[in-house]
Scaffold this motif. Structure first.
Motif, PDB file in Angstrom:
ATOM      1  N   PRO A 180       0.864  -1.286   0.200  1.00 48.59           N
ATOM      2  CA  PRO A 180       0.116  -0.035  -0.048  1.00 48.59           C
ATOM      3  C   PRO A 180       0.841   1.252  -0.101  1.00 48.59           C
ATOM      4  O   PRO A 180       2.037   1.333   0.539  1.00 48.59           O
ATOM      5  N   MET A 181       0.295   2.376  -0.530  1.00 46.64           N
ATOM      6  CA  MET A 181       0.916   3.695  -0.277  1.00 46.64           C
ATOM      7  C   MET A 181      -0.041   4.736  -0.250  1.00 46.64           C
ATOM      8  O   MET A 181      -1.411   4.534  -0.724  1.00 46.64           O
ATOM      9  N   ALA A 199      10.423  -2.841  -7.355  1.00 45.76           N
ATOM     10  CA  ALA A 199      10.833  -3.538  -6.313  1.00 45.76           C
ATOM     11  C   ALA A 199      10.538  -4.961  -6.328  1.00 45.76           C
ATOM     12  O   ALA A 199      10.878  -5.894  -5.620  1.00 45.76           O
ATOM     13  N   GLY A 200       9.622  -5.317  -7.255  1.00 42.16           N
ATOM     14  CA  GLY A 200       8.765  -6.551  -7.276  1.00 42.16           C
ATOM     15  C   GLY A 200       7.428  -6.680  -6.867  1.00 42.16           C
ATOM     16  O   GLY A 200       7.039  -7.870  -6.683  1.00 42.16           O
ATOM     17  N   PHE A 201       6.669  -5.716  -6.710  1.00 38.03           N
ATOM     18  CA  PHE A 201       5.379  -5.806  -6.054  1.00 38.03           C
ATOM     19  C   PHE A 201       4.465  -4.921  -6.856  1.00 38.03           C
ATOM     20  O   PHE A 201       4.837  -4.263  -7.650  1.00 38.03           O
ATOM     21  N   ASP A 202       3.197  -5.174  -6.474  1.00 37.68           N
ATOM     22  CA  ASP A 202       2.071  -4.448  -7.103  1.00 37.68           C
ATOM     23  C   ASP A 202       1.490  -3.026  -6.239  1.00 37.68           C
ATOM     24  O   ASP A 202       1.208  -3.455  -4.744  1.00 37.68           O
ATOM     25  N   PRO A 203       1.716  -2.034  -6.457  1.00 36.83           N
ATOM     26  CA  PRO A 203       1.238  -0.954  -5.846  1.00 36.83           C
ATOM     27  C   PRO A 203      -0.227  -0.793  -5.696  1.00 36.83           C
ATOM     28  O   PRO A 203      -0.947  -1.215  -6.546  1.00 36.83           O
ATOM     29  N   VAL A 204      -0.775  -0.543  -4.574  1.00 38.43           N
ATOM     30  CA  VAL A 204      -2.327  -0.277  -4.171  1.00 38.43           C
ATOM     31  C   VAL A 204      -2.400   1.170  -3.262  1.00 38.43           C
ATOM     32  O   VAL A 204      -1.614   1.346  -2.471  1.00 38.43           O
ATOM     33  N   MET A 205      -3.177   1.916  -3.998  1.00 40.95           N
ATOM     34  CA  MET A 205      -3.354   3.380  -3.438  1.00 40.95           C
ATOM     35  C   MET A 205      -4.358   3.185  -2.389  1.00 40.95           C
ATOM     36  O   MET A 205      -5.522   2.875  -2.438  1.00 40.95           O
ATOM     37  N   ASP A 230      -6.958  -8.787  -2.754  1.00 36.84           N
ATOM     38  CA  ASP A 230      -7.452  -8.739  -1.329  1.00 36.84           C
ATOM     39  C   ASP A 230      -6.770  -7.611  -0.364  1.00 36.84           C
ATOM     40  O   ASP A 230      -7.889  -7.187   0.584  1.00 36.84           O
ATOM     41  N   LEU A 231      -5.828  -6.882  -0.828  1.00 29.87           N
ATOM     42  CA  LEU A 231      -5.427  -5.835  -0.083  1.00 29.87           C
ATOM     43  C   LEU A 231      -6.508  -4.663  -0.187  1.00 29.87           C
ATOM     44  O   LEU A 231      -6.724  -3.962   0.816  1.00 29.87           O
ATOM     45  N   ARG A 232      -6.722  -4.547  -1.404  1.00 29.72           N
ATOM     46  CA  ARG A 232      -7.843  -3.335  -1.925  1.00 29.72           C
ATOM     47  C   ARG A 232      -9.203  -3.676  -1.110  1.00 29.72           C
ATOM     48  O   ARG A 232      -9.785  -2.611  -0.368  1.00 29.72           O
ATOM     49  N   GLN A 233      -9.601  -4.969  -0.882  1.00 29.91           N
ATOM     50  CA  GLN A 233     -10.632  -5.050  -0.178  1.00 29.91           C
ATOM     51  C   GLN A 233     -10.491  -5.192   1.243  1.00 29.91           C
ATOM     52  O   GLN A 233     -11.632  -4.468   1.920  1.00 29.91           O
ATOM     53  N   LEU A 234      -9.377  -5.050   1.882  1.00 34.82           N
ATOM     54  CA  LEU A 234      -9.167  -4.856   3.246  1.00 34.82           C
ATOM     55  C   LEU A 234      -9.219  -3.403   3.609  1.00 34.82           C
ATOM     56  O   LEU A 234      -9.623  -2.886   4.509  1.00 34.82           O
ATOM     57  N   LEU A 235      -8.331  -2.403   2.516  1.00 36.75           N
ATOM     58  CA  LEU A 235      -8.599  -1.079   2.962  1.00 36.75           C
ATOM     59  C   LEU A 235      -9.865  -0.490   2.459  1.00 36.75           C
ATOM     60  O   LEU A 235      -9.968   0.654   2.648  1.00 36.75           O
ATOM     61  N   VAL A 237     -10.787   0.176  -0.758  1.00 38.31           N
ATOM     62  CA  VAL A 237     -10.798   0.887  -1.962  1.00 38.31           C
ATOM     63  C   VAL A 237     -10.946   0.064  -3.198  1.00 38.31           C
ATOM     64  O   VAL A 237     -10.913  -1.177  -3.039  1.00 38.31           O
ATOM     65  N   THR A 238     -11.062   0.850  -4.095  1.00 35.77           N
ATOM     66  CA  THR A 238     -11.485   0.160  -5.544  1.00 35.77           C
ATOM     67  C   THR A 238     -10.358  -0.034  -6.673  1.00 35.77           C
ATOM     68  O   THR A 238     -10.644  -0.931  -7.406  1.00 35.77           O
ATOM     69  N   GLY A 239      -9.365   0.624  -6.380  1.00 30.54           N
ATOM     70  CA  GLY A 239      -8.309   0.397  -7.601  1.00 30.54           C
ATOM     71  C   GLY A 239      -8.524   1.423  -8.412  1.00 30.54           C
ATOM     72  O   GLY A 239      -7.894   1.111  -9.664  1.00 30.54           O
ATOM     73  N   ASP A 240      -9.537   2.302  -8.581  1.00 34.67           N
ATOM     74  CA  ASP A 240     -10.056   3.055  -9.600  1.00 34.67           C
ATOM     75  C   ASP A 240      -9.584   4.659  -9.526  1.00 34.67           C
ATOM     76  O   ASP A 240     -10.218   5.470 -10.064  1.00 34.67           O
ATOM     77  N   SER A 241      -8.543   4.675  -8.749  1.00 32.12           N
ATOM     78  CA  SER A 241      -7.938   6.067  -8.597  1.00 32.12           C
ATOM     79  C   SER A 241      -7.224   6.335  -9.688  1.00 32.12           C
ATOM     80  O   SER A 241      -6.719   5.592 -10.452  1.00 32.12           O
TER      81      SER A 241
END
Length: 260
Positions: A180-181, A199-205, A230-235, A237-241
């Motif tokens: 997350p960021m 760095a080898g990861f997927d960013p989630v806003m 799963d991280l978006r669901q926990l946070l 957020v939708t990933g549509d930023s």
């Protein structure tokens, strides 16, 4: 799916593979960033190693120039400088020190940063960081860090997972682990997202700096070890930023053109 790895398992994976990092796809690898690392301990050396292998230029700093030079010789990547040197060197500057050191750094390197992106990879702990640690846990580390570096474009990132986990999980086969960021400046978030990717990861806003408390110690996404969905669901957020849409388009374009 959640990644159920203990720190011991992560360390075992690291020792077995000793970071067989694959060069990630991404335009940033073709246009290296200059990264000024404030600190060269476990956090600074781990992130610096991942970014150096992705093609970026890293300057490590320490309490003294001699100590930074010794770390560079030991780690076999990057260049060495003082914290002032690293702050002046970086297109982006990364805080990789105990949270309690940020007050002093705000005075020493804050004026050098101007409006450049400042990635805060630190975490506050009351037992170590005293009053400023308590304030950050209460008010949110993102907001407190921004108050200490008022001109910089602060992004909270790379603080949600132990560095041993990041070494073990970097560039894993899909679905990659997500990080997350949070921040308030689109340009700085885009740069941080690229560095998460490289760095080898997927960013989630996660949202603005006020949302950074969700993945600091005690937050629900701290050490979550999840993929992006799963991280978006926990946070929540939708990933549509706008930032994530822009990053997704750039990642796709880089991959279509062959990347690296």
């Amino acid at each position: 799916m959640p990644l159920k790895l203990t720190r011991r398992q992560s360390l075992t994976t690291l020792l077995a593979g000793l970071l067989p990092v694959l060069t990630p796809h991404g335009a940033m690898a073709r246009t290296p960033l200059r990264i000024g690392m404030i600190g060269s301990g476990h956090v600074g050396s781990t992130l610096g190693q991942l970014w150096s292998r992705a093609g970026h230029e890293v300057m490590l700093s320490a309490l003294t120039l001699r100590e930074a030079q010794e770390r560079v010789e030991e780690l076999h990547f990057g260049s060495a400088g003082t914290s002032h040197d690293a702050a002046a060197f970086g297109d982006v500057v990364v805080l990789a020190v105990p949270y309690g050191a940020l007050q002093q750094l705000g005075h020493t390197i804050g004026p050098v940063l101007n409006a450049r992106p400042l990635i805060d990879a630190t975490n506050p702990y009351t037992w170590r960081d005293g009053k400023i640690g308590r304030q950050a846990l209460l008010e949110g580390a993102g907001m407190v860090t921004q108050s200490l570096f008022p001109t910089a474009a602060v992004v909270r990132a790379f603080n949600s997972e132990d560095m041993t986990t990041l070494l073990a999980q970097s560039n894993r086969p899909p679905p990659r682990m997500a990080l997350p960021m949070a921040g308030d400046v689109a340009r700085a978030l885009t740069m941080a997202g690229w560095l998460i990717h490289d760095a080898g990861f997927d960013p989630v806003m996660a949202g603005g700096l006020s949302a950074a408390g969700l993945f600091q110690p005690g937050g629900p996404a701290f050490e979550a070890r999840m993929d992006a969905d799963d991280l978006r669901q926990l946070l929540g957020v939708t990933g549509d930023s706008a930032v994530e849409r822009s990053l997704a388009a750039r990642f796709a374009a880089a991959q279509a053109s062959g990347g690296r």
